[in-house]
Design an enzyme around this catalytic site. Structure first.
Site, PDB file in Angstrom:
ATOM      1  N   HIS A 171     -10.851  -5.252   7.953  1.00  0.00           N
ATOM      2  CA  HIS A 171     -11.482  -4.972   6.664  1.00  0.00           C
ATOM      3  C   HIS A 171     -12.564  -3.898   6.799  1.00  0.00           C
ATOM      4  CE1 HIS A 171      -9.450  -8.578   5.391  1.00  0.00           C
ATOM      5  NE2 HIS A 171     -10.020  -8.569   4.193  1.00  0.00           N
ATOM      6  N   GLU A 185       0.822  -1.215   0.000  1.00  0.00           N
ATOM      7  CA  GLU A 185       0.000   0.000   0.000  1.00  0.00           C
ATOM      8  C   GLU A 185       0.855   1.263   0.000  1.00  0.00           C
ATOM      9  OE1 GLU A 185      -0.640  -2.675   1.901  1.00  0.00           O
ATOM     10  OE2 GLU A 185      -2.472  -3.324   0.902  1.00  0.00           O
TER      11      GLU A 185
END
Lengths: 371, 325
Positions: free
Chosen positions: B129, B60
């Site tokens: 998540h 990321e």
């Protein structure tokens, strides 16, 4: 029956040793200013050699004056550069105007030689927004304070060049400590995966503040970290301007011809403290160490080399020193003349269109500033 | 007009902008040939090529740096962070870098980046998540944070986000991706960032909310109506900056308000809304502004979502406290 020492089936130690042995330090000019036997001297004209020397001397003076101006309180944040002239200036010398530089906080000389006016570099040191209003056409970013961020960003710049089919490279610099960051690895790995035209330079000046290079990694070199990204890695004598120039030139050629990125480790040394913000290098390194590296001074060996070729002398050197001092004086004056920053300036630079909260705060501060 | 789910509206917005502007680039983990883990980028690589819509290595932080670097070369990056719980890996690129890009260069560089990322509970995802982390983003000067709750809003807001010349965080609630369809114009349109939307008009109480809680709030409002309370539901749509004007106008009309978020009470942006109302409309208030939020624990293990996540019952309960204060 005595048991035999079992021979390892998978000789991982040997694999490591084999890899590490491939990263030998490239040197062209030795400490005495002599071309090392069998070295390939880069193709440079006498004028280029002289100009490179001029810039290195200028940068040494810039460092001396910056330290002194910092002590007088006329500069703010400053990270000394003395000792790293070959690594910084000779690597920059191999670039073209269209190349894009993503400097670390110690890499002010490179962006100055790439076109950032000196007075703006001084304003950056002081902490003024006008310092990094990068002039149109000067392909540099402000010095990056977050160690490693410039590496992942360089990959983006390089991928941009590739997508635009531009024959240019992104070049970025970090230190030996910086090579321990996640962003360092991610940056070189992304660039490898995309075959992006990037040059990553690790200036290994032996210390990250007080932490010696050996404490950063068990790796014998930092250049070998390139293996983890599957890209070429080169270890060069970072006190040797010709070796640094040759390595960057070669990496640039490879990059603009679609050969992807290169990692270059320059083995060098900073003579001064980490920064001028209270670091005292006598706490963590010996004077023997200092004098050992002073013998390796890039200016000394390059001066000897150029004098031997009959293209450098004391008179030329003094002229550069005088010029540098004069320019620095002028630049400080220009920096002094910059208008004081106002909160409304800071608000105006946040967004293209101010959101509600800032619009409101702009009016409040405008009112305060008008009193 | 076409009936679209929110995910289809998002794909449609991306397609619209990829067509409109050759500088728009869509990239992230598995957004290319795979079309994204939620199919948000389905068919885009096929239509626009690998040069415009492409996969990245699994990192990321690297994705954030890639976006910033590309923006210096005149591109308009629309990267994806697969789940917003993974934002911690890329906080420096977002908050430490992109958000400050224009400011630190004295307006000589800008970062026209739109970061898309799914979040939100109710679908029993594994750890990290579903966390609501918009509060972290809303605290960073230099960012705008957009959270649509309907297909129509998602398309118009995403087109605006991509066209914005400063960084925008565009958070997509997973539970809303396919939970309902709505009429969405096939042509392009925009919805201004920083503008709230009154999803339901009322006169007795204002509910300020966003994301999945918009729907729970509407459901709560319908129940309250049966008991004779007229409730106004404001969907913030942009949680930073706040649409102060719409919030205050509503509170001045109803004189009572609650703020509803899915995030924990110590997180999210509800406290900010309460403070703004207190600053600007205290003389209109008949009761304190109360908050509906999740407990201040780590996001629940999947099976505990039903007892942990705020729902319309919590909203009704808090609304009544304020109505009966």
């Amino acid at each position: 029956m005595a048991s035999k020492t079992k021979k390892a089936q998978f000789d991982a130690v040997k694999t490591l040793e084999t890899i590490e042995s491939k990263f030998e330090m490239v040197q062209i000019l030795n400490e005495k200013g002599e071309i090392v036997k069998d070295a390939t001297v880069p193709d440079m004209t006498d004028e280029q050699l002289e100009e490179l020397m001029r810039r290195m001397v200028y940068t040494r003076i810039l460092d001396q004056r910056s330290i002194s101006l910092n002590r007088q309180g006329r500069l703010g944040f400053y990270a000394p550069t003395a000792g790293q002239e070959a690594s910084q200036v000779a690597s920059h010398f191999a670039l073209e105007k269209e190349d894009f530089i993503l400097p670390g906080y110690r890499d002010v000389p490179q962006i100055v030689w790439h076109g950032l006016p000196l007075y703006q570099a001084f304003l950056w040191s002081r902490g003024h927004f006008m310092g990094m209003q990068v002039p149109e056409g000067v392909n540099v970013l402000p010095p990056q304070i977050i160690i490693g961020a410039q590496i992942i960003q360089a990959t983006g710049v390089a991928l941009g060049f590739k997508k635009r089919n531009q024959k240019a490279v992104a070049i970025t610099y970090t230190g030996d400590g910086g090579s321990s960051q996640g962003d360092f690895y991610e940056g070189i790995n992304f660039a490898g995966a995309y075959g992006a035209p990037a040059i990553f330079i690790v200036q290994n000046n032996q210390f990250a503040i007080s932490t010696p290079r050996e404490l950063q990694t068990a790796g014998k070199t930092i250049a070998q970290k390139a293996v983890a990204a599957g890209i070429p890695g080169v270890l060069v004598d970072g006190m040797d301007p010709l070796a640094v120039y040759a390595a960057v030139k070669e990496a640039r050629e490879r990059a603009i011809n679609g050969g992807g990125p290169t990692l270059i480790e320059t083995m060098c040394y900073r003579y001064g403290p980490h920064t001028m913000a209270g670091d005292d290098p006598t706490r963590y390194r010996t004077s023997d160490e200092d004098s050992e590296w002073e013998k390796k001074d890039p200016l000394v060996r390059f001066r000897t080399y150029l004098e031997g070729k009959g293209i450098w002398n004391e008179e030329k050197e003094n002229a550069v020193i005088e010029q540098a001092k004069e320019d620095i004086k002028e630049a400080i004056k220009q920096a002094d003349a910059a208008p004081k920053q106002k909160v409304t300036d800071l608000i105006s630079n946040m967004f293209e269109q101010l959101p509600h909260n800032l619009e409101e705060q702009y009016e409040i501060y405008k009112e305060k500033e008008s009193k | 007009m076409a009936q679209m789910t929110m995910i289809q509206a998002i794909t449609d917005a991306l397609r619209t902008e990829l067509r409109n502007d050759e500088n728009v680039l869509v990239f992230g983990e598995d957004v290319g040939v795979n079309g994204g883990v939620f199919r948000a980028t389905e068919g885009l690589q096929k239509e626009f090529g690998e040069d415009r819509v492409f996969d990245t290595p699994l990192a990321e932080s690297g994705i954030g740096g890639l976006a910033i670097g590309l923006s210096t070369q005149g591109f308009r990056p629309v990267p994806e962070i697969q789940f917003f719980g993974f934002v911690y890996e890329v906080i420096d690129s977002i908050s430490g870098q992109a958000a400050r890009w224009r400011y630190r260069t004295g307006n000589t560089f800008n970062a026209p980046i739109t970061i898309r990322s799914p979040f939100g509970g109710g679908v029993f995802t594994p750890e990290m998540h579903a966390d609501s982390l918009e509060g972290l983003m809303a605290q960073q000067p230099g960012l705008k944070v957009v959270i649509p709750s309907t297909p129509y809003d998602a398309k118009g807001l995403l087109i605006s986000a991509i066209r914005d010349n400063d960084p925008v965080i565009f958070l997509e609630h997973m539970k809303l991706y396919r939970s309902f369809r709505q009429e969405v114009p096939e042509e392009e349109y925009t919805i201004p960032l920083g503008k709230a939307d009154v999803k339901r008009e009322g006169t007795d109480l204002t509910i300020v909310t966003y994301g999945a809680m918009v729907h729970d709030s509407i459901k709560a409002a319908e129940e309250l109506e049966k008991e004779g309370h007229s409730v106004e539901v404001i969907d913030l749509r942009t949680v930073s900056p706040l649409d102060i004007e719409t919030i205050i106008a509503s509170v001045e009309k109803t004189n009572r308000a609650i703020v509803v978020q899915e995030a924990q009470k110590q997180a999210g942006i509800a406290a900010n809304v309460v403070a703004e109302i207190n600053d600007r409309a205290i003389l209109s208030l008949e009761a304190p502004v109360l908050r509906v939020a999740a407990p201040d624990t780590v996001y629940p293990f999947a099976q505990a979502e039903p007892v942990w996540l705020p729902n319309h019952k919590d909203i009704v309960e808090t609304a009544k406290k304020v109505l009966e204060f």
